[in-house]
Design an enzyme around this catalytic site. Structure first.
Site, PDB file in Angstrom:
ATOM      1  N   ASN A 160      24.482 134.058-104.546  1.00  0.00           N
ATOM      2  CA  ASN A 160      23.346 133.904-103.927  1.00  0.00           C
ATOM      3  C   ASN A 160      23.036 132.278-103.664  1.00  0.00           C
ATOM      4  OD1 ASN A 160      20.747 133.167-102.832  1.00  0.00           O
ATOM      5  ND2 ASN A 160      19.745 134.556-104.732  1.00  0.00           N
ATOM      6  N   GLY A 169      27.625 132.722 -96.069  1.00  0.00           N
ATOM      7  CA  GLY A 169      27.173 133.804 -95.234  1.00  0.00           C
ATOM      8  C   GLY A 169      28.550 134.234 -94.271  1.00  0.00           C
ATOM      9  N   ALA A 170      29.776 134.062 -94.814  1.00  0.00           N
ATOM     10  CA  ALA A 170      31.180 134.350 -93.853  1.00  0.00           C
ATOM     11  C   ALA A 170      31.402 135.765 -93.624  1.00  0.00           C
ATOM     12  CB  ALA A 170      31.846 133.404 -94.292  1.00  0.00           C
ATOM     13  N   TYR A 222      10.760 129.682 -91.179  1.00  0.00           N
ATOM     14  CA  TYR A 222      12.049 129.568 -90.784  1.00  0.00           C
ATOM     15  C   TYR A 222      12.398 128.276 -89.902  1.00  0.00           C
ATOM     16  CZ  TYR A 222      16.672 130.764 -88.354  1.00  0.00           C
ATOM     17  OH  TYR A 222      17.750 130.714 -87.892  1.00  0.00           O
ATOM     18  N   ARG A 247      29.968 138.395 -91.981  1.00  0.00           N
ATOM     19  CA  ARG A 247      29.708 138.631 -90.773  1.00  0.00           C
ATOM     20  C   ARG A 247      28.991 137.511 -89.791  1.00  0.00           C
ATOM     21  NH1 ARG A 247      24.038 142.185 -91.790  1.00  0.00           N
ATOM     22  NH2 ARG A 247      22.444 140.288 -91.319  1.00  0.00           N
ATOM     23  N   SER A 290      18.866 125.109 -86.381  1.00  0.00           N
ATOM     24  CA  SER A 290      18.288 126.175 -85.379  1.00  0.00           C
ATOM     25  C   SER A 290      17.871 125.470 -84.280  1.00  0.00           C
ATOM     26  CB  SER A 290      17.500 127.227 -85.969  1.00  0.00           C
ATOM     27  OG  SER A 290      16.872 127.991 -84.835  1.00  0.00           O
TER      28      SER A 290
HETATM   29  P1  NAI Z   1      23.572 137.218 -90.185  1.00  0.00           P
HETATM   30  O1  NAI Z   1      22.319 137.649 -90.810  1.00  0.00           O
HETATM   31  O2  NAI Z   1      24.275 138.150 -89.178  1.00  0.00           O
HETATM   32  O3  NAI Z   1      24.422 136.477 -91.172  1.00  0.00           O
HETATM   33  C1  NAI Z   1      24.086 136.032 -92.374  1.00  0.00           C
HETATM   34  C2  NAI Z   1      24.874 136.064 -93.513  1.00  0.00           C
HETATM   35  O4  NAI Z   1      24.481 135.268 -94.625  1.00  0.00           O
HETATM   36  C3  NAI Z   1      25.047 137.434 -94.116  1.00  0.00           C
HETATM   37  O5  NAI Z   1      26.466 137.720 -94.214  1.00  0.00           O
HETATM   38  C4  NAI Z   1      24.140 137.373 -95.329  1.00  0.00           C
HETATM   39  O6  NAI Z   1      24.654 138.462 -96.255  1.00  0.00           O
HETATM   40  C5  NAI Z   1      24.430 136.057 -95.870  1.00  0.00           C
HETATM   41  N1  NAI Z   1      23.245 135.642 -96.543  1.00  0.00           N
HETATM   42  C6  NAI Z   1      21.968 136.050 -96.620  1.00  0.00           C
HETATM   43  N2  NAI Z   1      21.172 135.545 -97.400  1.00  0.00           N
HETATM   44  C7  NAI Z   1      22.260 134.829 -98.387  1.00  0.00           C
HETATM   45  C8  NAI Z   1      22.300 134.297 -99.674  1.00  0.00           C
HETATM   46  N3  NAI Z   1      20.979 134.165-100.169  1.00  0.00           N
HETATM   47  N4  NAI Z   1      23.349 133.754-100.231  1.00  0.00           N
HETATM   48  C9  NAI Z   1      24.265 134.059 -99.621  1.00  0.00           C
HETATM   49  N5  NAI Z   1      24.592 134.600 -98.467  1.00  0.00           N
HETATM   50  C10 NAI Z   1      23.407 134.906 -97.719  1.00  0.00           C
HETATM   51  O7  NAI Z   1      23.024 135.905 -89.479  1.00  0.00           O
HETATM   52  P2  NAI Z   1      23.623 135.225 -88.223  1.00  0.00           P
HETATM   53  O8  NAI Z   1      23.141 135.173 -86.888  1.00  0.00           O
HETATM   54  O9  NAI Z   1      25.285 134.973 -88.220  1.00  0.00           O
HETATM   55  O10 NAI Z   1      23.197 133.651 -88.621  1.00  0.00           O
HETATM   56  C11 NAI Z   1      23.939 132.551 -89.441  1.00  0.00           C
HETATM   57  C12 NAI Z   1      23.192 131.238 -89.559  1.00  0.00           C
HETATM   58  O11 NAI Z   1      22.835 130.849 -88.138  1.00  0.00           O
HETATM   59  C13 NAI Z   1      21.923 131.315 -90.216  1.00  0.00           C
HETATM   60  O12 NAI Z   1      21.588 130.146 -90.874  1.00  0.00           O
HETATM   61  C14 NAI Z   1      20.742 131.411 -89.216  1.00  0.00           C
HETATM   62  O13 NAI Z   1      19.480 131.138 -89.580  1.00  0.00           O
HETATM   63  C15 NAI Z   1      21.454 130.675 -87.901  1.00  0.00           C
HETATM   64  N6  NAI Z   1      21.118 130.850 -86.650  1.00  0.00           N
HETATM   65  C16 NAI Z   1      21.357 131.852 -86.069  1.00  0.00           C
HETATM   66  C17 NAI Z   1      20.868 132.148 -84.858  1.00  0.00           C
HETATM   67  C18 NAI Z   1      20.972 133.475 -83.857  1.00  0.00           C
HETATM   68  O14 NAI Z   1      20.577 133.556 -82.992  1.00  0.00           O
HETATM   69  N7  NAI Z   1      21.650 134.471 -84.504  1.00  0.00           N
HETATM   70  C19 NAI Z   1      20.141 131.041 -83.855  1.00  0.00           C
HETATM   71  C20 NAI Z   1      20.161 130.056 -84.835  1.00  0.00           C
HETATM   72  C21 NAI Z   1      20.536 129.687 -86.176  1.00  0.00           C
END
Ligand code: NAI
Length: 248
Positions: free
Chosen positions: A64, A13-14, A156, A16, A143
């Site tokens: 994925n 998920g790198a 979640y 963004r 989280s």
């Molecule tokens: P985001 O939605 O901005 O980025 C997530 C990334 O994961 C995206 O680039 C997306 O394309 C990729 N992704 C999604 N499904 C995928 C899949 N099946 N296979 C490969 N890549 C996939 O999310 P964010 O905020 O950067 O979150 C990153 C991590 O941190 C997540 O695990 C999220 O649950 C966790 N997190 C985020 C919090 C927040 O407040 N933003 C709080 C607590 C945990």
């Protein structure tokens, strides 16, 4: 900027958000980066450009994380391309929020498959490579709601509590092989994932943050970088809250 370590980090998920910040921070620490994401390769290529500008090697892989066979193939390819894997950061994650009473089976499965099974899939395929080398660092992004629960996030929070279970069990299983497993429990972080919340929701969260600012992706990246560093070599099986004091 640190010298290149010659070692490689996979960050899922790198392309963004938090994942991109982690990739850039580890690059600054001298690790080559495998940018793994399910999104269009074009988007990941932009992330690769940003990472490479920091002086390390990087490559994008479309995968994925929920697809066991695809993860096996991707890990094999990364190992061939970079000649080893030292760090795995399980960061890819999704939300499909809703009260349990309205939650569909589809939305439950989707979140479990990406957040929890995706973490299993990568550990499953990366760990044999780390075992052979008798070294490795795995950091998974859990989280605060995996610890405390949250109304509207049964799927979640279950997935993130599961990540904590995997982390602690693997820490025990792999300790004798010098592979550490830790997780980070972020609070609220400003990323595209949280941008969908209403102003009212954001204000309510703000009230619960003792340090009185929203988390930034770099706050999480700094903690990941520490857990991957030599300074953290005696830390395993831990869940580090990075949340401005929300969970104590
Ligand atoms: P985001 O939605 O901005 O980025 C997530 C990334 O994961 C995206 O680039 C997306 O394309 C990729 N992704 C999604 N499904 C995928 C899949 N099946 N296979 C490969 N890549 C996939 O999310 P964010 O905020 O950067 O979150 C990153 C991590 O941190 C997540 O695990 C999220 O649950 C966790 N997190 C985020 C919090 C927040 O407040 N933003 C709080 C607590 C945990």
């Amino acid at each position: 900027m640190a010298e290149n370590t010659g070692k490689t980090a996979i960050v899922t998920g790198a392309s963004r958000g938090i994942g991109l910040a982690i990739a850039k921070k580890l690059a600054k620490s001298g690790y080559n980066i495998a940018v793994v994401d399910a999104c269009d390769l074009e988007k990941s290529e932009d992330a690769v450009k940003e990472v490479k500008a920091l002086g390390v090697d990087a490559k994008a892989y479309q995968c994925n994380v929920a697809d066991f066979a695809a993860v096996e193939q991707t890990v094999k390819q990364i190992n061939e391309d970079f000649g080893g894997i030292y760090i795995l950061v399980n960061n890819a994650g999704i939300t499909r929020d809703g009260l349990l009473i309205k939650m569909t089976e589809e939305n439950f499965d989707a979140v479990i498959n990406v957040n929890l099974k995706g973490t299993f899939n990568f550990i499953k395929h990366v760990s044999p490579i780390m075992m052979k080398k008798r070294e490795g660092r795995v950091v998974s992004i859990s989280s605060i709601v995996g610890i405390e629960g949250q109304a509207g996030q049964v799927n979640y929070s279950a997935s993130k509590a599961g990540v904590i279970g995997i982390t602690k069990s693997c820490a025990r299983e792999f300790a004798s092989r010098n592979i550490t497993f830790n997780a980070i429990a972020p609070g609220y972080v400003e990323t595209p994932m949280t941008a969908v919340l209403t102003d009212k929701q954001k204000e309510a969260i703000f009230e619960m943050i003792p340090l009185k600012r929203y988390g930034q992706p770099e706050d999480i990246a700094n903690a990941v970088n520490f857990l991957c560093s030599e300074d953290a070599s005696y830390i395993t099986g831990q869940i580090l809250s990075v949340d401005g004091g929300m969970h104590m």
